[in-house]
Design an enzyme around this catalytic site. Structure first.
Site, PDB file in Angstrom:
ATOM      1  N   CYS A  90       0.858  -1.194   0.000  1.00 15.02           N
ATOM      2  CA  CYS A  90       0.000   0.000   0.000  1.00 15.02           C
ATOM      3  C   CYS A  90       0.885   1.231   0.000  1.00 15.02           C
ATOM      4  CB  CYS A  90      -0.940   0.007   1.211  1.00 15.02           C
ATOM      5  SG  CYS A  90      -0.083   0.080   2.795  1.00 15.02           S
ATOM      6  N   CYS A 148       3.303   1.688   2.866  1.00 16.32           N
ATOM      7  CA  CYS A 148       4.586   0.990   2.749  1.00 16.32           C
ATOM      8  C   CYS A 148       5.606   1.863   2.021  1.00 16.32           C
ATOM      9  CB  CYS A 148       4.399  -0.329   2.013  1.00 16.32           C
ATOM     10  SG  CYS A 148       3.364  -1.527   2.866  1.00 16.32           S
ATOM     11  N   ASP A 204      -8.337  16.138 -27.172  1.00 17.38           N
ATOM     12  CA  ASP A 204      -7.335  16.112 -28.233  1.00 17.38           C
ATOM     13  C   ASP A 204      -8.081  16.243 -29.563  1.00 17.38           C
ATOM     14  OD1 ASP A 204      -4.841  15.551 -29.630  1.00 17.38           O
ATOM     15  OD2 ASP A 204      -5.717  13.587 -30.022  1.00 17.38           O
TER      16      ASP A 204
END
Length: 762
Positions: A27, A30, A445
């Site tokens: 996670c 960590c 775009d």
């Protein structure tokens, strides 16, 4: 004596830059822990990217990479020096997903008979036979030990370092339920003769094996789907890396050529690029002329012509001609490598936000342990005895274990993905969906998104005395030998293309040849007209260029006989999609690498007021960031490789499904159908999915919070608590399944059909 010039290496001589690959992080917390232990080392500055599992470190020259790896390993993780070129081809998330899938499959197969037998033996003790305890234990142990080992391993590692996460609560809950079940089935049996069914239910033994196994199955499913989503996100980087040149042809001083690996190319080296090859580095063209496919950097379908003295960009492809290039920027300094970093950094920004469950668990987990301890203490002080105190404390831990939480997100995502596929929408993950309902700006775009991405003839203007069909046939004949995008558009528009002889390509100007008994030239107006005035043809040219189209003149036997305009046509659904977004109160922006005239023409056709043109990929990211700095919540819609960084950087990335792998990998939502009217539907589905996930989360934690006081009071029978936990999971699943009916009511279905066929009043 002249002093040697100061180089960049002299300036940073005391600092080295390292990259380490970290394993074992489950996670964002960590990643924060690894970053913290690294930054505590003298002379070290570190940043850890949980999404890519890479630690980027600036350290003193005397710092050893092996020593830093040792620091990380002592913190409970694994580390090794990163080989960026090799590791971008790896997919650790896909490997992890397969690893979880094996454990999930075994756990699910054993869970079904275990749950049935546990309930039957608890409710109807008369069904028990000799050795029933060993049967339940044999079914449960592989699930609660082997299948749940990923949670136990993380919980043990966190415990060694004084931390606690959701894995801690999951592991403790599974272990507590298993221990309580073992105590019940082997050391705490009661007779059940002569009592009614209700008494049997209320006073039944606390067989919690099915709860321990169920938690394991549900949470493993959540981790599996998360790993799959991360694998798809990492595919953006792998797709980018695959586009870079692997080898380069070096031009030696004696004129001979030598093929070397691209990463050995140095600045000021001269190298040769032939048709079909990828330019290995940013540089300056010394000799030659060629058309270069710039779509990797600009997204535009139209090739760019380069001659001696022009700059070229690494990662682009030479279509025709031979170039000799002097390298100006190589390796990590190229613009192409910068694009890869943009995608990495943008994805890291999203990964820094922990999941909602982890944020709540940071408070919820310690609180549950405190409540369990207080429960045991309270019962002992009240004279309840050690057995009752232990029972109530375990009940708190078991009932607090977030069984429904394991289903809250993956079930909603699975149902939404299935329904989205029916509507032409693919939802990849839930993190960025948090911003969906707050989106107020949609950035498009141009090429391949609002337009088809394919050049086609938009107009043919014949001079007096000439026929348009003859004009097209002669132009197609001479263009049939050309590979230029404009030539391909002209050739494909002609039903019968005549043969060409004596074909000659004039780089940067046009082509010529003989078609039948006539001499034909097709090319730039300045090359064909050469000062000759042809009013009708010149007027057609001005009108086409005002629309942002490309114009070529056609000369037959020395006479300027007409003009052909080619354009990238706007999709039929573009205007309706933009109108639908405006009807929802959203602002729209056209962001493109094309020229201002072409961009303005497309914007006018589809109804977009704000236009930003002539922007390269890094500039697109800057524009997105500027909009966000002004308080805008931005959704980006794109399809090209050049859109990858912007899609990853935006609050919500939406990629056209027929676009490139990079765009699809960097986006949060994929529009499978090449129909822009699904964009407003995608936003609505994403909002509905996020609402469902939040309701599931609220229910999952609300259930635990409401049940904990009852368990602490000793009023929660184990079997009833198991049924309540099953109901909690049932609620989460049922709530998620409501997404199957998204846009499926009579009114919504009619509305969707009207939007699709263009009859809706937007």
């Amino acid at each position: 004596m002249t002093a040697a010039p100061t180089t960049a290496d002299d300036v940073v001589d005391e600092v080295q830059r390292l990259q380490l690959t970290i394993s074992g992080m489950s996670c964002a917390a960590c990643a924060g822990r690894v970053e913290s232990v690294l930054n505590k080392q003298p002379g070290v500055r570190a940043s850890v990217n949980f999404a890519t599992r890479v630690a980027t470190i600036e350290a003193d020259r005397d710092a050893e990479a092996t020593d830093l790896c040792g620091v990380i390993e002592r913190a409970g993780y694994e580390a090794r020096v990163r080989d960026a070129g090799a590791e971008r081809d790896d997919d650790p998330d896909a490997d992890h997903a397969r690893y979880l899938m094996v454990r999930l499959a075994v756990a699910a197969v054993l869970f079904v008979p275990l749950a049935d037998l546990s309930v039957m033996f608890a409710v109807v003790p008369s069904t028990r036979f000799t050795g029933w305890q060993w049967l339940l234990t044999a079914l449960a142990m592989p699930v609660v030990i082997w299948a749940a080992w990923p949670f136990h391993r993380v919980a043990l590692r966190q415990a060694r370092h004084g931390g606690a996460t959701m894995e801690t609560l999951i592991s403790v809950g599974i272990t507590a339920a298993t221990a309580w079940s073992l105590y019940t089935v082997f050391g705490h049996q009661h007779a059940r003769e002569g009592i009614g069914i209700w008494q049997a239910i209320v006073g039944s033994d606390a067989i919690y094996f099915e709860v321990a196994a169920g938690v394991t199955v549900f949470v493993l499913a959540g981790r599996y789907f998360e790993a799959r989503a991360k694998s798809r996100a990492g595919g953006a980087l792998r797709a980018l890396a695959a586009l870079s040149a692997k080898d380069v042809t070096l031009l030696l001083r004696d004129g001979t050529e030598l093929v070397i690996p691209a990463d050995e190319l140095a600045e000021q080296h001269r190298f040769v690029v032939r048709p079909g090859q990828t330019i290995a580095a940013d540089g300056l063209v010394l000799e030659g002329s060629a058309s270069v496919d710039m779509s990797a950097m600009t997204g535009e379908a139209k090739p760019h012509r380069v001659d001696a003295g022009d700059s070229v960009i690494g990662g682009t492809v030479v279509l025709d001609g031979r170039l000799i290039v002097e390298a100006a920027a190589v390796g990590a300094d190229t613009r192409f490598a910068g694009m890869v970093r943009l995608v990495e950094e943008a994805q890291a920004q999203k990964a820094d936000t922990q999941r909602l469950a982890d944020r709540i668990a940071s408070v919820f987990v310690p609180v549950v342990f405190v409540i369990a301890a207080l429960t045991a203490t309270g019962w002992l002080l009240a004279g309840g005895g050690s057995a009752q105190a232990f029972s109530a404390a375990l009940a708190v831990l078991v009932i607090a274990c977030p069984c429904a939480l394991g289903l809250a997100t993956p079930t909603a995502m699975m149902v939404a993905s299935g329904r989205g596929a029916q509507l032409g929408i693919f939802l990849k993950g839930h993190r960025s969906l948090e911003a969906t309902k707050a989106v107020d700006t949609v950035v498009f775009d141009k090429t391949g998104t609002l337009t088809t991405g394919r050049l086609s003839i938009s107009a043919i203007t014949a001079a007096p005395g000439w026929e348009a069909d003859d004009l097209l046939a002669h132009a197609a004949g001479v263009e049939s030998a050309s590979e230029h995008a404009v030539g391909l558009a002209i050739t494909s528009a002609c039903p019968h293309v005549p043969a060409v002889e004596d074909f000659v390509a004039a780089p940067g100007r046009g082509v010529s040849g003989r078609v039948g008994d006539r001499s034909v030239r097709v090319g730039k107006p300045s090359w064909i007209a050469a000062g000759r005035a042809v009013p009708a043809v010149a007027a057609a040219r001005r009108q086409a260029e005002a629309r942002g189209e490309t114009v070529v003149f056609v000369e037959i036997d020395g006479h300027v006989c007409g003009a052909i305009a080619v354009s990238d046509g706007v999709k039929d659904s573009a205007a309706r999609a933009v109108a639908a977004l405006h009807a929802r109160g959203l602002r729209t922006v056209l962001l493109t690498g094309d020229n201002a005239a072409a961009a303005a023409a497309v914007a006018a056709q589809v109804g977009i007021d704000d236009v930003i043109a002539d922007v390269l990929p890094d500039g697109k990211v800057d524009v997105i960031e500027q909009l966000r700095d002004r308080g805008r919540v931005v959704a980006m819609v794109g399809d090209g490789i050049n859109d990858g960084p912007a899609l990853a950087c935006a609050d919500l990335g939406m990629a056209i499904g027929r676009g490139t792998d990079v765009a699809i990998g960097a986006a949060d939502i994929i529009l499978v159908r090449d129909d822009l009217v699904v964009i407003p539907l995608a936003l609505d589905l994403a909002s509905a999915t996020m609402r469902t996930i939040k309701v599931n989360m609220i229910w999952a934690f609300g259930y635990n919070i409401a049940a904990i006081p009852i368990a602490a009071a000793g009023l929660l029978n184990p079997l009833i608590s198991g049924a309540a936990m099953a109901f909690s999971s049932f609620f989460v699943v049922t709530n998620s399944l409501r997404l199957r009916n998204f846009a499926a009511t009579k009114r919504s279905s009619r509305r969707a059909r009207e939007i699709a066929d263009g009859s809706a009043d937007l």
